[in-house]
Design a protein around this motif. Sequence first.
Motif, PDB file in Angstrom:
ATOM      1  N   GLU B  14       0.829  -1.202   0.000  1.00  0.00           N
ATOM      2  CA  GLU B  14       0.000   0.000   0.000  1.00  0.00           C
ATOM      3  C   GLU B  14       0.867   1.257   0.000  1.00  0.00           C
ATOM      4  O   GLU B  14       1.984   1.271   0.532  1.00  0.00           O
ATOM      5  CB  GLU B  14      -0.922  -0.005   1.223  1.00  0.00           C
ATOM      6  CG  GLU B  14      -1.961  -1.117   1.184  1.00  0.00           C
ATOM      7  CD  GLU B  14      -2.953  -1.006   2.318  1.00  0.00           C
ATOM      8  OE1 GLU B  14      -3.976  -1.722   2.279  1.00  0.00           O
ATOM      9  OE2 GLU B  14      -2.709  -0.208   3.252  1.00  0.00           O
ATOM     10  N   THR B  15       0.326   2.297  -0.569  1.00  0.00           N
ATOM     11  CA  THR B  15       1.005   3.593  -0.577  1.00  0.00           C
ATOM     12  C   THR B  15       1.369   4.000   0.838  1.00  0.00           C
ATOM     13  O   THR B  15       0.561   3.873   1.767  1.00  0.00           O
ATOM     14  CB  THR B  15       0.099   4.657  -1.215  1.00  0.00           C
ATOM     15  OG1 THR B  15      -0.177   4.292  -2.568  1.00  0.00           O
ATOM     16  CG2 THR B  15       0.759   6.018  -1.190  1.00  0.00           C
ATOM     17  N   GLY B  16       2.605   4.480   0.994  1.00  0.00           N
ATOM     18  CA  GLY B  16       3.057   4.971   2.284  1.00  0.00           C
ATOM     19  C   GLY B  16       3.752   3.944   3.151  1.00  0.00           C
ATOM     20  O   GLY B  16       4.333   4.297   4.190  1.00  0.00           O
ATOM     21  N   THR B  17       3.725   2.683   2.758  1.00  0.00           N
ATOM     22  CA  THR B  17       4.385   1.656   3.563  1.00  0.00           C
ATOM     23  C   THR B  17       5.831   1.487   3.123  1.00  0.00           C
ATOM     24  O   THR B  17       6.168   1.716   1.965  1.00  0.00           O
ATOM     25  CB  THR B  17       3.663   0.307   3.455  1.00  0.00           C
ATOM     26  OG1 THR B  17       3.674  -0.113   2.075  1.00  0.00           O
ATOM     27  CG2 THR B  17       2.228   0.429   3.920  1.00  0.00           C
ATOM     28  N   PRO B  18       6.701   1.064   4.035  1.00  0.00           N
ATOM     29  CA  PRO B  18       8.092   0.784   3.653  1.00  0.00           C
ATOM     30  C   PRO B  18       8.192  -0.599   3.005  1.00  0.00           C
ATOM     31  O   PRO B  18       7.459  -1.517   3.364  1.00  0.00           O
ATOM     32  CB  PRO B  18       8.840   0.831   4.981  1.00  0.00           C
ATOM     33  CG  PRO B  18       7.814   0.468   5.992  1.00  0.00           C
ATOM     34  CD  PRO B  18       6.498   0.968   5.477  1.00  0.00           C
ATOM     35  N   VAL B  19       9.100  -0.715   2.053  1.00  0.00           N
ATOM     36  CA  VAL B  19       9.301  -1.981   1.352  1.00  0.00           C
ATOM     37  C   VAL B  19      10.797  -2.205   1.185  1.00  0.00           C
ATOM     38  O   VAL B  19      11.533  -1.272   0.849  1.00  0.00           O
ATOM     39  CB  VAL B  19       8.657  -1.955  -0.042  1.00  0.00           C
ATOM     40  CG1 VAL B  19       8.937  -3.262  -0.783  1.00  0.00           C
ATOM     41  CG2 VAL B  19       7.156  -1.710   0.051  1.00  0.00           C
TER      42      VAL B  19
END
Lengths: 113, 115
Positions: B14-19
């Motif tokens: 999801e947008t805004g999550t760290p990956v």
Amino acid sequence: GNSVTQMEGPVTLSEEAFLTINCTYTATGYPSLFWYVQYPGEGLQLLLKATKADDKGSNKGFEATYRKETTSFHLEKGSVQVSDSAVYFCALSDNTGFQKLVFGTGTRLLVSP
Amino acid sequence: DAGITQSPRHKVTETGTPVTLRCHQTENHRYMYWYRQDPGHGLRLIHYSYGVKDTDKGEVSDGYSVSRSKTEDFLLTLESATSSQTSVYFCAISGGTGAPNTEAFFGQGTRLTVV
């Protein structure tokens, strides 16, 4: 900066036809030139390379000649096969020693029986 | 085939999550790279490494960071994923013999979708 321009695809050919995919480059100094191939769902594989002017790289029936006067590295094959269907990338590497690659946008080749 | 493993191979986030994407090599090559592949752009260099803890930016480094704490591992982190980072990410290695302009070997790629 360095850049690579290659012909847009897709290129559609019948089996045993002659293939040319054009590639020109802009670079300072004396880059090395490469053709990479990408089959569906896979990473890139080196097809051939040339490291100095007038060198000819060849592999699997494909060949390309490093032309400094025209800043070109066109890919050719005399008789394509269905199994050659893939995306072909022209690339250059400057000679800084870090071997960073600059790629063209890729050309999809479709060969029909 | 060169021993390069990318993980995960597919990820939806999801947008805004760290990956964090991982590249692992078993070839002891000096140089490691992260590229992204997008239609109409070919592959573009994000970051590269020329040794343990030695990294530098590539053409499209904004929004990405990397780390290399061991020769065999090169991590790419998206601190806060955005939809524009939806792409296929390729790790590459080169410099096995230390000679210039040696072949670069590519991993199988990671398809990342940011929703």
